[in-house]
Design a protein around this motif. Structure first.
Motif, PDB file in Angstrom:
ATOM      1  N   ASP A  79       0.801  -1.218   0.000  1.00  0.00           N
ATOM      2  CA  ASP A  79       0.000   0.000   0.000  1.00  0.00           C
ATOM      3  C   ASP A  79       0.838   1.273   0.000  1.00  0.00           C
ATOM      4  O   ASP A  79       0.411   2.299  -0.525  1.00  0.00           O
ATOM      5  CB  ASP A  79      -0.924   0.022   1.220  1.00  0.00           C
ATOM      6  CG  ASP A  79      -1.972  -1.071   1.167  1.00  0.00           C
ATOM      7  OD1 ASP A  79      -2.430  -1.411   0.056  1.00  0.00           O
ATOM      8  OD2 ASP A  79      -2.336  -1.584   2.236  1.00  0.00           O
ATOM      9  N   THR A  80       2.032   1.220   0.596  1.00  0.00           N
ATOM     10  CA  THR A  80       2.829   2.438   0.755  1.00  0.00           C
ATOM     11  C   THR A  80       4.292   2.181   0.434  1.00  0.00           C
ATOM     12  O   THR A  80       4.764   1.043   0.458  1.00  0.00           O
ATOM     13  CB  THR A  80       2.753   2.969   2.204  1.00  0.00           C
ATOM     14  OG1 THR A  80       3.398   2.026   3.073  1.00  0.00           O
ATOM     15  CG2 THR A  80       1.310   3.206   2.637  1.00  0.00           C
ATOM     16  N   PRO A 124      -1.643   3.781  -6.849  1.00  0.00           N
ATOM     17  CA  PRO A 124      -2.467   3.087  -5.858  1.00  0.00           C
ATOM     18  C   PRO A 124      -3.303   1.971  -6.479  1.00  0.00           C
ATOM     19  O   PRO A 124      -3.584   1.981  -7.674  1.00  0.00           O
ATOM     20  CB  PRO A 124      -3.367   4.196  -5.293  1.00  0.00           C
ATOM     21  CG  PRO A 124      -3.331   5.301  -6.291  1.00  0.00           C
ATOM     22  CD  PRO A 124      -2.052   5.166  -7.046  1.00  0.00           C
ATOM     23  N   GLU A 182      -4.858  -2.361  -5.527  1.00  0.00           N
ATOM     24  CA  GLU A 182      -4.457  -3.719  -5.140  1.00  0.00           C
ATOM     25  C   GLU A 182      -4.603  -4.655  -6.326  1.00  0.00           C
ATOM     26  O   GLU A 182      -5.358  -4.395  -7.251  1.00  0.00           O
ATOM     27  CB  GLU A 182      -5.324  -4.203  -3.986  1.00  0.00           C
ATOM     28  CG  GLU A 182      -5.103  -3.430  -2.710  1.00  0.00           C
ATOM     29  CD  GLU A 182      -5.956  -3.967  -1.573  1.00  0.00           C
ATOM     30  OE1 GLU A 182      -6.619  -4.988  -1.746  1.00  0.00           O
ATOM     31  OE2 GLU A 182      -5.941  -3.340  -0.513  1.00  0.00           O
TER      32      GLU A 182
END
Length: 99
Positions: free
Chosen positions: A46-47, A79, A81
């Motif tokens: 995520d980061t 960004p 998933e």
């Protein structure tokens, strides 16, 4: 966030598979989605902090057993998933003649 990286032990001889496996072990134990091929290991998170911590720990695992380590890193800072699979699926659709 996708990061593809390659860790190469330097000064550890020609057979480095065992040392590279230590880096891959760290990645797999991280719990983050990942894929290893002949040239790179790709990690999805995520980061920046999350993914680069895994890369840092993978390098440290090799540094513990090699006098020098080379790191090659490529990042896709976008960004979302499931991007590892989605990017490959898009190419496969185009190869099959789909949109």
């Amino acid at each position: 966030m996708l990061v593809a990286f390659s860790v190469t032990p330097i000064g550890a001889g020609e057979e480095v598979g065992e040392l590279v496996a230590e880096a891959v072990r760290v990645v797999r134990e991280s719990g983050l989605p990942n894929h290893t091929d002949a040239m790179f290991t790709t990690v999805e998170g995520d980061t920046w902090d999350q993914v680069l911590a895994v890369v840092r720990d993978a390098v440290a695992a090799v540094e513990a057993r090699s006098p020098r380590v080379s790191l090659v890193l490529k990042a896709d800072a976008r960004p979302g998933e499931g991007r590892m699979e989605a990017k490959v699926a898009s190419v496969e659709r185009h190869l099959a003649g789909g949109a």
